[in-house]
Design a protein around this motif. Structure first.
Motif, PDB file in Angstrom:
ATOM      1  N   PHE A 206       0.763  -1.121   0.001  1.00  0.00           N
ATOM      2  CA  PHE A 206      -0.119   0.071  -0.030  1.00  0.00           C
ATOM      3  C   PHE A 206       0.748   1.398   0.019  1.00  0.00           C
ATOM      4  CE2 PHE A 206      -2.504   3.274   1.779  1.00  0.00           C
ATOM      5  CZ  PHE A 206      -3.901   3.152   1.065  1.00  0.00           C
ATOM      6  N   ARG A 207       2.036   1.228   0.755  1.00  0.00           N
ATOM      7  CA  ARG A 207       2.767   2.431   0.743  1.00  0.00           C
ATOM      8  C   ARG A 207       3.408   2.892  -0.413  1.00  0.00           C
ATOM      9  NH1 ARG A 207       3.765   7.338   3.051  1.00  0.00           N
ATOM     10  NH2 ARG A 207       6.240   7.780   2.811  1.00  0.00           N
ATOM     11  N   ASP A 208       3.782   1.555  -1.339  1.00  0.00           N
ATOM     12  CA  ASP A 208       4.149   1.849  -2.546  1.00  0.00           C
ATOM     13  C   ASP A 208       3.354   2.357  -3.696  1.00  0.00           C
ATOM     14  OD1 ASP A 208       6.825   0.902  -1.944  1.00  0.00           O
ATOM     15  OD2 ASP A 208       6.561  -1.019  -2.651  1.00  0.00           O
ATOM     16  N   LEU A 209       2.287   1.983  -3.262  1.00  0.00           N
ATOM     17  CA  LEU A 209       1.182   2.504  -4.259  1.00  0.00           C
ATOM     18  C   LEU A 209       0.810   4.004  -4.084  1.00  0.00           C
ATOM     19  CD1 LEU A 209      -0.867   1.580  -6.379  1.00  0.00           C
ATOM     20  CD2 LEU A 209      -2.380   0.787  -4.705  1.00  0.00           C
ATOM     21  N   VAL A 210       0.736   4.158  -2.761  1.00  0.00           N
ATOM     22  CA  VAL A 210       0.740   6.131  -2.552  1.00  0.00           C
ATOM     23  C   VAL A 210       1.857   6.594  -3.101  1.00  0.00           C
ATOM     24  CG1 VAL A 210       0.818   7.503  -0.506  1.00  0.00           C
ATOM     25  CG2 VAL A 210      -0.544   5.334  -0.270  1.00  0.00           C
ATOM     26  N   LEU A 211       3.013   6.206  -2.929  1.00  0.00           N
ATOM     27  CA  LEU A 211       4.304   6.956  -3.397  1.00  0.00           C
ATOM     28  C   LEU A 211       3.953   7.024  -4.931  1.00  0.00           C
ATOM     29  CD1 LEU A 211       6.955   6.038  -0.844  1.00  0.00           C
ATOM     30  CD2 LEU A 211       6.116   7.936  -1.248  1.00  0.00           C
ATOM     31  N   ALA A 212       3.745   5.775  -5.621  1.00  0.00           N
ATOM     32  CA  ALA A 212       3.960   5.754  -6.929  1.00  0.00           C
ATOM     33  C   ALA A 212       2.870   6.590  -7.686  1.00  0.00           C
ATOM     34  CB  ALA A 212       3.695   4.247  -7.343  1.00  0.00           C
ATOM     35  N   LEU A 213       1.655   6.660  -7.197  1.00  0.00           N
ATOM     36  CA  LEU A 213       0.637   7.530  -7.525  1.00  0.00           C
ATOM     37  C   LEU A 213       0.821   8.987  -7.475  1.00  0.00           C
ATOM     38  CD1 LEU A 213      -2.594   5.301  -6.629  1.00  0.00           C
ATOM     39  CD2 LEU A 213      -1.324   5.470  -8.824  1.00  0.00           C
ATOM     40  N   LYS A 214       1.657   9.082  -6.593  1.00  0.00           N
ATOM     41  CA  LYS A 214       2.070  10.620  -6.345  1.00  0.00           C
ATOM     42  C   LYS A 214       2.621  11.123  -7.609  1.00  0.00           C
ATOM     43  CE  LYS A 214       2.124  14.416  -3.602  1.00  0.00           C
ATOM     44  NZ  LYS A 214       1.434  15.117  -3.163  1.00  0.00           N
ATOM     45  N   GLY A 215       3.388  10.144  -8.228  1.00  0.00           N
ATOM     46  CA  GLY A 215       3.979  10.927  -9.635  1.00  0.00           C
ATOM     47  C   GLY A 215       3.656  10.113 -10.901  1.00  0.00           C
ATOM     48  N   ALA A 216       2.165   9.597 -10.658  1.00  0.00           N
ATOM     49  CA  ALA A 216       1.475   9.035 -12.002  1.00  0.00           C
ATOM     50  C   ALA A 216       0.747  10.036 -12.504  1.00  0.00           C
ATOM     51  CB  ALA A 216       0.813   7.740 -11.382  1.00  0.00           C
ATOM     52  N   ASP A 217       0.450   9.839 -13.721  1.00  0.00           N
ATOM     53  CA  ASP A 217      -0.632  10.737 -14.344  1.00  0.00           C
ATOM     54  C   ASP A 217      -2.000  10.356 -14.136  1.00  0.00           C
ATOM     55  OD1 ASP A 217      -1.987   8.743 -16.045  1.00  0.00           O
ATOM     56  OD2 ASP A 217       0.108   8.534 -16.861  1.00  0.00           O
ATOM     57  N   ARG A 218      -2.975  11.444 -14.252  1.00  0.00           N
ATOM     58  CA  ARG A 218      -4.289  11.274 -13.779  1.00  0.00           C
ATOM     59  C   ARG A 218      -4.908   9.989 -14.366  1.00  0.00           C
ATOM     60  NH1 ARG A 218      -7.554  14.613 -11.342  1.00  0.00           N
ATOM     61  NH2 ARG A 218      -9.930  14.494 -11.715  1.00  0.00           N
ATOM     62  N   GLU A 219      -4.940   9.728 -15.609  1.00  0.00           N
ATOM     63  CA  GLU A 219      -5.678   8.668 -16.088  1.00  0.00           C
ATOM     64  C   GLU A 219      -5.124   7.384 -15.530  1.00  0.00           C
ATOM     65  OE1 GLU A 219      -5.910   6.375 -20.437  1.00  0.00           O
ATOM     66  OE2 GLU A 219      -4.414   8.102 -20.421  1.00  0.00           O
ATOM     67  N   LEU A 220      -3.914   7.136 -15.218  1.00  0.00           N
ATOM     68  CA  LEU A 220      -3.557   5.810 -14.413  1.00  0.00           C
ATOM     69  C   LEU A 220      -4.177   5.765 -12.918  1.00  0.00           C
ATOM     70  CD1 LEU A 220      -2.052   3.211 -14.134  1.00  0.00           C
ATOM     71  CD2 LEU A 220       0.039   4.397 -13.875  1.00  0.00           C
ATOM     72  N   SER A 221      -3.937   7.039 -12.266  1.00  0.00           N
ATOM     73  CA  SER A 221      -4.387   7.039 -11.006  1.00  0.00           C
ATOM     74  C   SER A 221      -5.943   6.952 -10.958  1.00  0.00           C
ATOM     75  CB  SER A 221      -4.069   8.754 -10.434  1.00  0.00           C
ATOM     76  OG  SER A 221      -2.588   8.603 -10.393  1.00  0.00           O
ATOM     77  N   GLU A 222      -6.548   7.228 -11.694  1.00  0.00           N
ATOM     78  CA  GLU A 222      -8.128   7.156 -11.537  1.00  0.00           C
ATOM     79  C   GLU A 222      -8.526   5.713 -12.029  1.00  0.00           C
ATOM     80  OE1 GLU A 222     -10.524   9.259 -10.611  1.00  0.00           O
ATOM     81  OE2 GLU A 222      -8.769  10.831 -10.372  1.00  0.00           O
ATOM     82  N   ARG A 223      -7.706   5.089 -12.882  1.00  0.00           N
ATOM     83  CA  ARG A 223      -8.170   3.637 -13.107  1.00  0.00           C
ATOM     84  C   ARG A 223      -7.719   2.965 -11.981  1.00  0.00           C
ATOM     85  NH1 ARG A 223      -5.260  -0.561 -17.194  1.00  0.00           N
ATOM     86  NH2 ARG A 223      -7.020  -1.943 -17.324  1.00  0.00           N
ATOM     87  N   VAL A 224      -6.679   3.120 -11.394  1.00  0.00           N
ATOM     88  CA  VAL A 224      -6.359   2.537 -10.115  1.00  0.00           C
ATOM     89  C   VAL A 224      -7.525   2.647  -9.062  1.00  0.00           C
ATOM     90  CG1 VAL A 224      -4.915   2.179  -8.113  1.00  0.00           C
ATOM     91  CG2 VAL A 224      -3.956   2.392 -10.479  1.00  0.00           C
ATOM     92  N   TYR A 225      -7.654   3.878  -8.856  1.00  0.00           N
ATOM     93  CA  TYR A 225      -8.935   3.979  -7.874  1.00  0.00           C
ATOM     94  C   TYR A 225     -10.283   3.095  -8.279  1.00  0.00           C
ATOM     95  CZ  TYR A 225      -6.032   8.108  -6.287  1.00  0.00           C
ATOM     96  OH  TYR A 225      -4.972   8.667  -5.669  1.00  0.00           O
ATOM     97  N   ARG A 226     -10.559   2.938  -9.594  1.00  0.00           N
ATOM     98  CA  ARG A 226     -11.786   2.368  -9.907  1.00  0.00           C
ATOM     99  C   ARG A 226     -11.683   0.908  -9.564  1.00  0.00           C
ATOM    100  NH1 ARG A 226     -11.224   5.691 -14.676  1.00  0.00           N
ATOM    101  NH2 ARG A 226     -10.456   3.785 -15.702  1.00  0.00           N
ATOM    102  N   PHE A 227     -10.478   0.339  -9.361  1.00  0.00           N
ATOM    103  CA  PHE A 227     -10.442  -1.214  -9.241  1.00  0.00           C
ATOM    104  C   PHE A 227     -10.422  -1.348  -7.850  1.00  0.00           C
ATOM    105  CE2 PHE A 227      -9.237  -1.250 -13.624  1.00  0.00           C
ATOM    106  CZ  PHE A 227      -9.778  -2.728 -13.922  1.00  0.00           C
ATOM    107  N   LEU A 228     -10.278  -0.350  -6.879  1.00  0.00           N
ATOM    108  CA  LEU A 228     -10.490  -0.686  -5.394  1.00  0.00           C
ATOM    109  C   LEU A 228     -11.952  -0.521  -4.915  1.00  0.00           C
ATOM    110  CD1 LEU A 228      -7.235   1.407  -4.756  1.00  0.00           C
ATOM    111  CD2 LEU A 228      -7.422  -1.057  -4.955  1.00  0.00           C
ATOM    112  N   SER A 229     -12.013  -1.031  -3.523  1.00  0.00           N
ATOM    113  CA  SER A 229     -13.465  -0.960  -3.071  1.00  0.00           C
ATOM    114  C   SER A 229     -13.633   0.748  -2.756  1.00  0.00           C
ATOM    115  CB  SER A 229     -13.453  -1.639  -1.649  1.00  0.00           C
ATOM    116  OG  SER A 229     -12.302  -1.149  -0.794  1.00  0.00           O
ATOM    117  N   PRO A 230     -14.720   1.143  -2.481  1.00  0.00           N
ATOM    118  CA  PRO A 230     -14.676   2.458  -2.444  1.00  0.00           C
ATOM    119  C   PRO A 230     -14.011   3.304  -1.042  1.00  0.00           C
ATOM    120  CG  PRO A 230     -17.005   1.604  -2.895  1.00  0.00           C
ATOM    121  CD  PRO A 230     -15.870   0.760  -2.638  1.00  0.00           C
ATOM    122  N   ASP A 231     -13.937   2.338   0.040  1.00  0.00           N
ATOM    123  CA  ASP A 231     -13.244   2.783   1.113  1.00  0.00           C
ATOM    124  C   ASP A 231     -11.747   2.856   0.918  1.00  0.00           C
ATOM    125  OD1 ASP A 231     -15.695   3.229   2.707  1.00  0.00           O
ATOM    126  OD2 ASP A 231     -15.525   1.278   3.515  1.00  0.00           O
TER     127      ASP A 231
END
Length: 334
Positions: A266-291
């Protein structure tokens, strides 16, 4: 030892696949685009090479290196590069042993680092050498390996042995030099015997080229692939698939992305998304539960000033997971 009767380009390719990937990568940095293209093409075509042939090729290189080479020298473009790329002659500066490793790396007591010769052994071969040893012995060996090498060996042990080795490694105290010397002798003897019996399989040239590129920096990787594009487009396509980057998470199908996310810290995912483009970030969020998605988004947005190195390191961890799944044939691209 008589010269090996092989074409010069093939000798150069054999030399480079016989060296540790980080050394070969250092040599590639010193070569011009045409040389890189010619050598990498030759590496990809290499058949399996016997330990004896590897040893002869390395010996011939060392003799030419010492003599300064000449117009007929197949290694004329590499003279001096091998020793410079590893900061001296500790890795390529003495005649090779029959196993294809240099004497300074293989002879106990001649290296400044205990068990140094094992750092040139493929993790799969190394696992065969030590898997039946006591967990304490395995822990001692892992303590002197490179982190990525030790990680690969530890990952292939059975879960029960893994746990015991990890515990003993964490509690490891300095080992007496006499014990290390004896362990070196035993493992080196076992390695030579296995190589002579041909009980180890050798990876082909394409696999070795992948390992070299996997450890190379982005500039070197792109230069090699660009040089190969015109001559071997299929090869480049295959290499690019297996050398996928963090940004390629956008190119894999939904089921594949779910696999990657399940294995990501989870920590790696937080740091990685900090430098990711918006399209990839939003796609990752969609694959996770809302919480979970909400918690992840909050953590990313509340992250303070983070160095780019930390972000790239986290993205590298996820890239390694992706590459591992690609190698196992578990990933499908859209």
């Amino acid at each position: 030892m008589p010269p090996v009767n092989l074409p010069p380009k093939q000798k150069t390719a054999i030399l480079l696949v016989s060296l540790p990937p980080e050394v070969s990568q250092g040599i590639f940095k010193e070569l011009g685009p045409e040389e890189v293209q010619a050598i990498t093409t030759e590496i990809a075509k290499l058949p399996q090479i016997s330990p004896e042939t590897r040893a002869q090729v390395i010996q011939e290189f060392l003799e030419q290196d010492a003599g300064g080479g000449g117009a007929s020298n197949p290694f004329s473009g590499l003279i001096g590069l091998g020793t410079r790329s590893i900061g001296g002659t500790s890795g390529i500066g003495a005649p090779p042993s029959s196993s294809g490793f240099t004497n300074t790396a293989a002879m106990p007591g001649t290296s400044s680092r205990p068990l140094d010769f094992l750092r040139r052994v493929d993790p799969r071969q190394l696992l065969q050498l030590i898997r039946k040893e006591h967990p304490q012995t395995i822990a001692v060996v892992l303590n002197y390996l490179q982190p990525n090498q030790a990680s690969a060996v530890l990952g292939d042990l059975t879960p029960q042995v893994q746990t015991e080795v990890a515990r003993r490694l964490a509690e490891l105290h300095p080992v007496e030099p006499e014990i290390l010397n004896e362990l070196e002798k035993i493992l080196e003897s076992r390695l030579h015997q296995a190589l002579e019996e041909g009980s180890y399989t050798h990876s082909d040239g394409r696999e070795t080229l992948l390992k070299i590129l996997d450890t190379a920096d982005k500039t070197t990787e792109e230069r090699v692939l660009t040089g190969l594009t015109h001559k071997s487009p299929r090869l480049v396509s295959d290499l690019k698939t297996k050398l996928c980057d963090f940004e390629d998470l956008n190119s894999i199908d939904d089921a594949s992305l779910q696999q990657v996310l399940r294995l990501t810290d989870f920590r790696d995912l937080v740091l990685a998304l900090k430098g990711a483009d918006r399209e990839l970030s939003e796609r990752v969020y969609r694959f996770l539960s809302p919480d979970v998605a909400r918690a992840l988004r909050d953590d990313v947005e509340s992250l303070g000033q983070i160095s780019w190195d930390e972000i790239k390191q986290a993205q590298q961890q996820i890239r390694n997971i992706l590459r591992g799944l690609v190698t196992l044939g578990k990933i499908k691209f859209r």
